[in-house]
Design a protein around this motif. Structure first.
Motif, PDB file in Angstrom:
ATOM      1  N   SER A  10      57.435   4.710  -6.343  1.00 19.61           N
ATOM      2  CA  SER A  10      57.168   5.994  -6.937  1.00 19.61           C
ATOM      3  C   SER A  10      56.059   6.615  -5.986  1.00 19.61           C
ATOM      4  N   ALA A  13      57.990   7.976  -2.887  1.00 17.21           N
ATOM      5  CA  ALA A  13      58.773   9.321  -3.603  1.00 17.21           C
ATOM      6  C   ALA A  13      58.000  10.414  -3.670  1.00 17.21           C
ATOM      7  N   ALA A  69      66.302   5.984  -3.937  1.00 17.90           N
ATOM      8  CA  ALA A  69      65.957   7.243  -4.525  1.00 17.90           C
ATOM      9  C   ALA A  69      67.002   7.245  -6.079  1.00 17.90           C
ATOM     10  N   GLU A  70      68.299   6.847  -5.694  1.00 19.21           N
ATOM     11  CA  GLU A  70      69.032   6.529  -6.753  1.00 19.21           C
ATOM     12  C   GLU A  70      68.538   5.592  -8.126  1.00 19.21           C
ATOM     13  N   ALA A  73      65.608   7.322  -9.601  1.00 20.59           N
ATOM     14  CA  ALA A  73      65.853   8.278 -10.574  1.00 20.59           C
ATOM     15  C   ALA A  73      66.572   7.855 -12.036  1.00 20.59           C
ATOM     16  N   LEU A  76      63.672   6.879 -13.883  1.00 22.12           N
ATOM     17  CA  LEU A  76      63.282   7.917 -14.596  1.00 22.12           C
ATOM     18  C   LEU A  76      64.040   8.549 -16.029  1.00 22.12           C
ATOM     19  N   ARG A  77      65.355   8.365 -15.533  1.00 26.51           N
ATOM     20  CA  ARG A  77      66.188   8.965 -16.801  1.00 26.51           C
ATOM     21  C   ARG A  77      66.128   7.891 -17.945  1.00 26.51           C
ATOM     22  N   VAL A  83      63.736  14.135 -13.316  1.00 23.04           N
ATOM     23  CA  VAL A  83      63.967  13.728 -12.105  1.00 23.04           C
ATOM     24  C   VAL A  83      63.952  14.777 -11.208  1.00 23.04           C
ATOM     25  N   LEU A  87      63.808  14.242  -4.918  1.00 24.26           N
ATOM     26  CA  LEU A  87      62.977  12.975  -5.149  1.00 24.26           C
ATOM     27  C   LEU A  87      63.030  12.402  -3.727  1.00 24.26           C
TER      28      LEU A  87
END
Length: 254
Positions: A10, A13, A69-70, A73, A76-77, A83, A87
């Motif tokens: 994070s 990111a 990144a995937e 993400a 986070l979802r 997102v 990102l």
């Protein structure tokens, strides 16, 4: 992966790209610990590791990979959190802005009377200025630096314009960008506009042109060399339009 690995992912990111020393400063306080956790992420394919070809120090930088990144993400979802659209992508001038930010963070950690009270990166800084009626500028960051009982609210610009020389017949483009502050209908809600210049010649030119066409806010400049040679941007590296000598960040606006 453990919570510290996700926290590190994070962090990368948020800042786009960081080197090992910056990760150490912002999160671990120990270089071996920073290198160990970064190594785990690199081996898992969640971050890319790279070294600039022209860097004799061979400093290793890290950035989220597509897989990283995937993964972030998806996490986070799962937590029902938004997102960010970009990102993990480094922002414009990310290397310089991170050097500036990490230096302030390190100084604040080492000095109890200092604090980076607020920090917004480019998109958030631009949106914040527009809320205050300053609609024609795109700073790289906004912050509030507090030290020794004084607070300095600043916006930061990174200038890439080379000095035009004595034969120029027009105001350099970057002064045109700064001119947006002059057109702010309700004034500018900061203490100073800070500009990092590529050379002393460009810095001199910028001061000359802002003297010819003054802004309704103080302008402080430093060269990139002065920033990189100092322990942090808090040191006496800032030259003020119409002033003499170099000031520390906390001295601006006195």
């Amino acid at each position: 992966m453990g919570q510290r690995h996700w926290a590190l992912l994070s962090l990368l990111a948020e800042h786009g790209v960081l080197h090992t020393g910056q990760v150490e400063t912002l999160m671990f306080g120990s270089r071996p610990a920073a290198a160990r956790h970064l190594g785990v992420l690199a081996r898992a394919g969640l971050v890319w590791r790279f070294v600039h070809d022209d860097d004799p120090r061979h400093v290793a930088f890290y950035q989220l990979s597509t897989v990283g990144a995937e993964a972030l993400a998806a996490r986070l979802r799962e937590a029902d959190r938004a997102v960010p659209v970009a990102l993990g992508r480094p922002g414009l001038d990310g290397f310089v802005v991170n050097e500036f930010f990490v230096g302030l963070a390190a100084h604040a950690r080492e000095h109890g009377e200092a604090e980076l009270f607020r920090w917004r990166r480019a998109v958030e800084a631009t949106a914040w200025l527009r809320e205050h009626g300053v609609a024609e500028v795109t700073p790289s960051a906004y912050g509030v630096w507090i030290e020794g009982g004084r607070a300095v609210r600043f916006v930061l610009h990174v200038d890439h314009t080379e000095a035009a020389g004595p034969s120029r017949s027009h105001v350099p483009p970057h002064v045109g960008v700064l001119a947006g502050y002059r057109r702010a209908p309700r004034g500018v809600p900061v203490t100073v506009v800070l500009v990092l210049c590529p050379s002393v010649e460009r810095e001199t030119e910028l001061h000359r042109d802002t003297a010819t066409a003054p802004l309704p806010v103080a302008v402080g400049t430093a060269t990139l060399d002065r920033l990189y040679e100092a322990s942090s941007a808090t040191e006496a590296i800032w030259s003020m339009s119409g002033g003499e000598g170099l000031l520390r960040l906390a001295e601006i606006g006195r």
